[in-house]
Enzyme design. Structure first.
Site, PDB file in Angstrom:
ATOM      1  N   SER A 604       0.990  -1.171   0.058  1.00 52.61           N
ATOM      2  CA  SER A 604       0.044   0.008  -0.119  1.00 52.61           C
ATOM      3  C   SER A 604       0.814   1.087  -0.086  1.00 52.61           C
ATOM      4  CB  SER A 604      -0.901   0.009   1.296  1.00 52.61           C
ATOM      5  OG  SER A 604      -1.909   0.706   0.993  1.00 52.61           O
ATOM      6  N   ASP A 689      -9.994  -3.335  -5.414  1.00 53.15           N
ATOM      7  CA  ASP A 689      -9.458  -2.189  -4.491  1.00 53.15           C
ATOM      8  C   ASP A 689      -9.944  -0.980  -4.489  1.00 53.15           C
ATOM      9  OD1 ASP A 689      -8.058  -1.041  -2.579  1.00 53.15           O
ATOM     10  OD2 ASP A 689      -5.980  -2.183  -3.501  1.00 53.15           O
ATOM     11  N   HIS A 724      -8.371  -4.449  -1.651  1.00 50.08           N
ATOM     12  CA  HIS A 724      -6.928  -4.124  -1.086  1.00 50.08           C
ATOM     13  C   HIS A 724      -6.120  -5.218  -0.133  1.00 50.08           C
ATOM     14  CE1 HIS A 724      -4.296  -0.874  -0.260  1.00 50.08           C
ATOM     15  NE2 HIS A 724      -4.135  -1.204   1.131  1.00 50.08           N
TER      16      HIS A 724
END
Length: 756
Positions: A604, A689, A724
């Site tokens: 991320s 995501d 995600h």
């Protein structure tokens, strides 16, 4: 207050360790016959040539401040997730990755078997006392998901102590399964429950369900005994959810850019369309949060940006009265309230009191605040947890978490400054500890402790006597022996002389510490997140192969206090990257590894870190893993229609301003790919995501393929049915760890020959 979570932060952040969202982000439809034919044809071609997919170039020109950028892969962004060309390209990348990694399949399966073999598959969590019940989660042999269970507390055992144990033998109250995720997840490729809230009278449960990985939830209310539905579900909501009494719920929804902007009051068995809007935050730099007090008497609705937070309170005994301002909006001031007796307790931070202070105010005069724990420059107050007779302060000093317990005067007695706190002692050089839900009226604090060599250990701590009782150590099967592993704490020196803490773990009978050992270096460094060194069972498969594992606690995180975060954001963001490079150089200079054995990993916002340092110092690393990486920083932050962009201008900067534009461009990974040699790289993404659009890593890979001058590995794996956090099942996640480790082993030439 919400309990601190391991390696996590609260709040709404796109590229973080946690978050919520909604707007309709659809899973892809089944590919057409034509696209399947194209996919199979491409896979067949690749199987013959081993050549990677080549994304077509479609020029997309962007100009600002006299600067022109050409993005040839802008077409890869498809918000509908339906474009056949995009889906076909992602499928080709997946097929190529599978092909290249086919030779490591045996090792991957071996690692998976090791990781899974360390898990006690049929197990229960430490039971939590709530009223007349014990609540806990149960996992079953071979099952991906958990069951939510409860048992009655036997009569005569109403008082809670550190020695409290849930009876399970013959004659004990029977177990009741409230909800079985395994049943709910049938016929779902993804399944996650983001909130599971029991009503105050223990009769009902409200839970938030996500079946796509897009973090758009549906809330169901059921009878806790029968499982029967109560009213219609609430749709298109976040997982922010709390009971307001026994017959009402408060929840939060989002706007069209996925910003949590409205708080609602829902009366059970009424239509969602008739719910009362308690608050609408119209400032697109702010997002809403929802918390319940430990006393269960109030709910707090907070509106927050990256450096301002203000609060309203709702009396759960009179939710129809609506919300009342508790702490007004003051730019640059964060406030986090809680409640006990006739006082609100507030953790407050500002530019001057950057590491926070604790104040209290009477319920009937909230402006009359009195400092009970002052600000200290070397100690960060990260959270507080209130009890009837105690306050627990979760602190950070010198980069390590601390728990300090203070006694409080009887309710009704005057409050005074907190003195004579008792700290809980911990043993490892580096470790992780977080507070868990505890019974407000008791003197028992529950916390979970672990380190990179110590499995998660849950303790009940008697705040009156200082006695800790170990309630459970997470079982680690397969012959795990803690005495074989070492944890260390070292300090690297950054370019500007700043000392950067490193948490290190290895198996002492396998490493040589002469520069020849393989090493995996992890980093994050954003959002003030504290990545404390905790235990991860899958990591043992690396340590047992002679790897050293290191976490670099770089600036932009919160490990060393608020200033550590401030010095790694906005116009100081590059400190995050140079700290990581300095950490890598320290490890090489001090013989923990060599360039030829140094692998790096980040997810991320940590994926942004990996992308940036790959462009800056590709010569320093042998392999890199960038998970769901935020790599198209400038383009994303210039587009306020992309989810959460507006609320993150205070984190990264607003590139509509020239100063920020050119600074962000100077490190944005997609904008800085150049014709040079790169190490082996694995990039992952999730099609659904909502925090990092799948197109960002896709563009990064496509541009790397076009420009890099080496023949090293570059693999892209996009989960087409996840978001995600990738796949949702506990064993599915282990498979991903095994795949990643197999890639790393392949890169450092540690894949054994077949038959060995």
């Amino acid at each position: 207050m919400k309990p601190l979570q391991q390696n996590g932060i609260f709040g709404l952040v796109r590229r973080s360790l946690v978050l919520f969202l909604p707007v309709v982000l659809l899973s892809p439809p089944p590919p057409s016959v034509a696209s399947l034919r194209h996919f199979r044809s491409a896979a067949a071609t690749m199987s013959n040539s081993h050549s990677p997919p080549v994304a077509k170039k479609v020029e997309h020109k962007m100009e600002l401040f006299g600067d022109v950028r050409i993005d040839n892969y802008y077409w890869l962004r498809d918000d509908s997730r339906k474009n056949s060309d995009v889906i076909s390209y992602l499928q080709q990348e997946n097929a190529y990755t599978e092909l290249v990694m086919s030779g490591t399949k045996q090792v991957e399966e071996q690692i998976y078997a090791e990781i899974r073999g360390r898990i006690k598959e049929d197990d229960i969590s430490v039971p939590e006392r709530k009223g007349s019940y014990y609540y806990y989660e149960r996992t079953l042999q071979g099952k991906e998901y958990v069951q939510y269970c409860r048992r009655f507390v036997p009569r005569g055992e109403e008082s809670l102590s550190v020695h409290d144990t849930m009876p399970t033998g013959p004659g004990a109250p029977p177990e009741h399964v409230i909800l079985d995720e395994n049943v709910k997840a049938q016929n779902q490729s993804y399944y996650s429950i983001g909130a599971f809230e029991v009503s105050p009278n223990n009769k009902l449960v409200a839970y938030a369900e996500d079946t796509k990985g897009d973090e758009i939830y549906t809330v169901y209310i059921i009878d806790a005994e029968t499982g029967a539905s109560v009213g219609k579900p609430l749709v298109g909501v976040t997982s922010y959810l709390n009971w307001a009494g026994d017959d009402a719920l408060v929840y939060i929804t989002m706007d069209e850019i996925l910003r949590p902007d409205k708080a609602w009051l829902h009366k059970l068995e009424t239509e969602q369309s008739t719910d009362t809007c308690l608050y609408h935050e119209k400032d697109d730099m702010f997002s809403l949060d929802l918390q319940a007090t430990e006393s269960k008497k109030y709910l707090f609705i907070a509106s927050e940006s990256k450096f301002t937070r203000f609060n309203f309170y709702l009396d759960v005994s009179r939710p129809q009265d609506g919300i009342v301002v508790l702490t007004p909006r003051v730019d640059g001031v964060d406030t986090f309230p809680s409640h006990r007796g006739n006082h609100f307790f507030i953790r407050r931070r500002s530019a001057e009191i950057f590491n926070s202070e604790v104040v209290a105010c009477p319920l009937d005069n909230t402006s009359a605040t009195e400092v009970i724990l002052p600000h200290r420059e070397s100690v960060k107050i990260q959270d507080i947890q209130l009890f009837l007779n105690h306050i627990v302060v979760f602190e950070r000093e010198d980069g390590l978490p601390k728990i300090v317990v203070y006694s409080l005067p009887d309710i009704g007695e005057p409050l005074k400054s907190l003195e004579g706190g008792r700290a809980v002692d911990f043993t490892d050089a580096t470790y992780s500890v977080y507070l868990s839900d505890s019974e407000f009226s008791s003197s028992i604090l529950r916390f979970c402790y672990s380190s990179m060599r110590t499995p998660p250990s849950t303790y009940d701590y008697d705040m009156k006597t200082g006695v800790s009782i170990l309630k459970k150590v997470e079982a680690v099967l397969g012959g795990f022996d803690i005495t074989k592993y070492v944890t260390e704490r070292k300090w690297a020196t950054a370019l500007d002389g700043t000392k950067v803490p490193l948490s290190i773990a290895y198996r002492k009978d396998l490493v040589k510490l002469d520069g020849s050992d393989p090493l995996l270096l992890y980093g994050y460094g954003s959002y003030e997140a504290c990545v404390d060194p905790s235990f991860k069972g899958s990591r043992i498969s690396l340590l047992d192969r002679g790897f050293i594992y290191v976490i670099a606690h770089i600036r932009g995180g919160g490990e060393m206090g608020r200033q550590w975060y401030e010095n790694g954001k906005l116009m100081k963001k590059k400190n995050t990257f140079t700290d990581f490079i300095a950490s890598a150089e320290y490890l090489i200079e001090n013989k923990y590894c060599s360039k030829e054995k140094l692998c790096i990993n980040g997810r991320s916002a940590g994926g942004l870190l990996i992308g940036a340092v790959l462009n800056m110092r590709p010569d320093l690393f042998k392999a890199a893993v960038a998970g769901v990486p935020f790599v198209d920083v400038l383009t994303t932050m210039l587009d306020p229609t992309i989810p959460l962009t507006t609320s993150e201008w205070e984190e990264w900067g607003d590139p509509r301003k020239e100063e920020f534009y050119f600074y962000m461009k100077s490190y944005s990974p997609v904008d800085n790919v150049k014709a040079q040699d790169y190490p082996d790289i694995l990039v992952t993404a999730g099609l659904n995501d909502p925090r990092v659009l799948y197109s960002e890593p896709a563009k990064f890979v496509a541009k790397l393929r076009d420009m890099k001058t080496d023949h090293n590995l570059l693999l892209f794996k996009c989960e087409l049915g996840a978001g995600h956090f990738s796949k949702s099942g506990r064993f599915e996640k282990l498979q991903e760890d095994a795949f990643t480790y197999a890639f790393i082993l392949k890169s450092v030439n540690m894949i054994p020959a077949l038959g060995n």
